[in-house]
Design an enzyme around this catalytic site. Structure first.
Site, PDB file in Angstrom:
ATOM      1  N   ASP A 154       0.819  -1.218   0.000  1.00 25.91           N
ATOM      2  CA  ASP A 154       0.000   0.000   0.000  1.00 25.91           C
ATOM      3  C   ASP A 154       0.848   1.261   0.000  1.00 25.91           C
ATOM      4  O   ASP A 154       0.382   2.336   0.363  1.00 25.91           O
ATOM      5  CB  ASP A 154      -0.901   0.018   1.239  1.00 25.91           C
ATOM      6  CG  ASP A 154      -1.660  -1.272   1.398  1.00 25.91           C
ATOM      7  OD1 ASP A 154      -2.378  -1.639   0.463  1.00 25.91           O
ATOM      8  OD2 ASP A 154      -1.519  -1.917   2.450  1.00 25.91           O
TER       9      ASP A 154
ATOM     10  N   SER B 293       2.429   6.696   0.799  1.00 27.41           N
ATOM     11  CA  SER B 293       1.643   5.802   1.625  1.00 27.41           C
ATOM     12  C   SER B 293       0.209   6.004   1.203  1.00 27.41           C
ATOM     13  O   SER B 293      -0.316   7.108   1.292  1.00 27.41           O
ATOM     14  CB  SER B 293       1.820   6.160   3.096  1.00 27.41           C
ATOM     15  OG  SER B 293       0.836   5.507   3.841  1.00 27.41           O
ATOM     16  N   ARG B 294      -0.415   4.943   0.698  1.00 33.16           N
ATOM     17  CA  ARG B 294      -1.730   5.142   0.097  1.00 33.16           C
ATOM     18  C   ARG B 294      -2.883   5.101   1.085  1.00 33.16           C
ATOM     19  O   ARG B 294      -3.954   5.554   0.775  1.00 33.16           O
ATOM     20  CB  ARG B 294      -1.965   4.101  -1.004  1.00 33.16           C
ATOM     21  CG  ARG B 294      -1.058   4.348  -2.166  1.00 33.16           C
ATOM     22  CD  ARG B 294      -1.335   3.486  -3.364  1.00 33.16           C
ATOM     23  NE  ARG B 294      -0.172   3.564  -4.226  1.00 33.16           N
ATOM     24  CZ  ARG B 294       0.807   2.692  -4.218  1.00 33.16           C
ATOM     25  NH1 ARG B 294       0.749   1.629  -3.447  1.00 33.16           N
ATOM     26  NH2 ARG B 294       1.855   2.854  -4.989  1.00 33.16           N
ATOM     27  N   VAL B 295      -2.680   4.521   2.247  1.00 34.58           N
ATOM     28  CA  VAL B 295      -3.822   4.441   3.156  1.00 34.58           C
ATOM     29  C   VAL B 295      -3.581   5.098   4.501  1.00 34.58           C
ATOM     30  O   VAL B 295      -4.515   5.380   5.237  1.00 34.58           O
ATOM     31  CB  VAL B 295      -4.261   2.978   3.392  1.00 34.58           C
ATOM     32  CG1 VAL B 295      -4.853   2.384   2.146  1.00 34.58           C
ATOM     33  CG2 VAL B 295      -3.126   2.142   3.893  1.00 34.58           C
TER      34      VAL B 295
END
Ligand code: ATP
Ligand code: MG
Length: 523
Positions: A354, A379-381
């Site tokens: 992620d 950081s995607r989340v």
């Protein structure tokens, strides 16, 4: 194959219910290099254990009861045949020998007592501190929780590293890759994150699992010493394999780490697992697959390496409240060659995580450590999990650094710069300085918030770039001594009220007044 595996499997098989499923019987068709090929084992499963039988007609029970029973682990399923790693003296396996299924997947015994210990991929203590007693058998390999069993990532894992917590925040249940060339500080980031968990309140502190895949023994030992010195071994388990061990053992290590993590996650606890590193893991798998005579695919890795890593990382999760709300956060590490992220294994793992933390040799050599490339790290989340306080202060730092990077590229060509541009560059440099951080010195998030807020609000204005670190240190000790109440409030509230920021502003003014030596220009 090491004798611990044999002992372990004997133990497991001794507890088997041999009357349960109708057993199937196969025949060895070939054997060599510790791998046996077997015909006739119907419905056998990956990772299932089988047992070899030198006689013609013994039952599973009888075969297992024998002292010299010889076991195998199924690692290849083909249409008519299976291939197994012989877990013992493979010269005892002969063509034409009978092979019986045990209907049991390899699993490792786990209990609370595994925390603080060093174990091998079979869950056995290898730290000389006494045997471990397992409470629950956790399968090494299993299907990950599905979408319905999961909930959103909403709580942070604080790494204690300023550049990460502010700009690339990681959430509990997330998979964040640490990627970079040799000796760029990859392991250090993971270890510092583990050390930083000591600042979390005890009921929120994740259990940490560090999986060393084929690392030098001396490295793992010094890493453990660091964790011990920092008081972090109290909540950490190390799963250790060294470069000298057989490839199936290295192959099993990350799965064992995941299995131990699942034991705690299923009790509603938070877990942090570090896989150091999946490059070595892929290489072990490649080596094993060559022995299994699988057709090599891209870069000679077996074709299912992608599937293998995605199954492993899929096991990190944030479980729903109904399932107890536990989580596994995974920090896999990948080593690149000359920064090449487009090689097979790096692209694979990038696509199943992620977000990525990119470390660069150039930055490392320039003394920018951690050598994080903030431009391409993501950081995607995690940002939904960031504390409100951190969110509030991190926007500016991101913007300043982005502008600075642009100007820096441009600066090389421009001979004379206008005052505004000069000021921008200087401010950018101060942020770069601020984000430098010593190893094994993680900073709890409330201190990070305090100093980043101050940086955004004039702490470094009027001072020279060279003094940035000294000012940071002096300011934080000043706050610790005189305004501890502010730090405590950030820690508990995790947000910045207007009232609180007014107090923070005042602390900056007070500090600057008392430390005029840093602010020659202003004076
Ligand atoms: P390898 O490829 O060998 O696994 P790595 O990428 O994991 O290396 P580390 O072992 O973490 O890198 O660090 C490499 C060296 O850099 C070590 O000597 C370590 O002490 C040093 N180092 C790492 N981070 C920092 C830091 N923030 N400040 C100063 N030195 C650092
Ligand atoms: Mg390393």
């Amino acid at each position: 194959m090491s004798s611990v595996i044999i002992e372990k499997i004997k133990q497991e098989i001794a507890n088997l219910d041999t009357t349960a499923a109708p057993q199937s019987v196969g025949t060895v068709t070939s054997v060599g290099d510790g791998i046996a090929e077997i015909d006739g084992l119907k419905d056998a499963q990956m990772m299932e254990m089988v047992v070899f039988d030198g006689s013609d007609n013994k039952s599973l029970e009888e075969v297992i009861a024998a002292d010299n029973a010889l076991y195998g682990l199924i690692l290849n399923l083909e249409e008519d045949t299976v291939k197994v790693v012989v877990l013992g003296e493979s010269t005892h396996v002969k063509e034409g020998m009978r092979v019986l299924r045990t209907n049991k997947l390899l699993s490792i015994p786990v209990s609370e007592s595994i925390v603080g210990r060093v174990v091998n991929p079979l869950g056995e203590a290898i730290d000389g501190k006494g045997e471990l007693t397992g409470k629950k058998d956790m399968p090494i390999e299993r299907v990950a929780y599905g979408v319905m069993d999961r909930s959103g990532v909403d709580e942070p894992v604080h790494t204690g590293i300023k550049s990460i917590d502010s700009m690339i925040p990681i959430g509990r249940g997330q998979r964040e890759l640490i990627i970079g060339d040799r000796q760029t500080g990859k392991t250090t980031i993971a270890i510092d994150t583990i050390i930083n968990q000591k600042y979390e309140p005890a009921d929120k502190r994740p259990i940490c699992i560090y999986v060393a895949v084929g690392q030098k023994r001396s490295k793992t030992a010094s890493l453990m010493a660091k964790l011990e010195e920092a008081g972090a071994m109290e909540y950490t388990t190390i799963v250790a394999t060294s470069a000298s061990e057989a490839s199936p053992l290295l192959f099993l290590a990350p799965f064992a780490g995941a299995a131990i993590g699942e034991y705690f996650m299923e009790q509603g606890k938070d877990v942090l697992v570090v896989f150091d590193d999946l490059t070595k893991h892929a290489n072990a798998y490649r080596q094993m697959s060559l022995l299994l005579r699988r057709p090599p695919g891209r870069e000679a890795y077996p074709g299912d390496i992608f599937y293998l890593h995605s199954r492993l990382l899929e096991r990190s999760a944030k479980l729903s409240q109904e399932l107890g709300g536990g989580s596994i956060t995974a920090l896999p590490i990948i080593e690149t060659q000359e920064g090449d992220v487009s090689a097979y294994i790096p692209t694979n793992v990038i696509s199943i995580t992620d977000g990525q933390i990119f470390l660069e040799t150039d930055l490392f050599n320039k003394g920018i450590r951690p050598a994080l490339n903030v431009g391409i790290s993501v950081s995607r989340v995690g940002s939904s999990a960031q504390t409100k306080a951190m969110k509030k202060v991190s926007g500016k730092i991101r913007l300043e650094l982005a502008q600075f990077r642009e100007l820096e590229a441009f600066m090389q060509f421009a001979s004379d710069l206008d005052e505004e541009t000069k000021a921008r560059i200087e401010s950018g440099r101060k942020y770069v300085e601020l984000l430098k951080q010593d190893q094994n010195d993680p900073m709890p998030f409330y201190r990070q918030v305090m100093v980043i807020y101050a940086a955004n609000n004039g702490l470094f204005t009027g001072a020279s770039v060279e003094d940035t670190k000294a000012i940071e240190e002096a300011y934080l000790s000043f706050v610790e001594r005189d305004r501890k109440d502010i730090l405590d409030t950030i820690e508990t509230e995790r947000a910045l009220s207007d009232e609180l920021t007014a107090q923070m502003d005042k602390s900056i003014t007070d500090f600057k007044e008392a430390n005029s030596k840093f602010y020659a220009e202003a004076a």
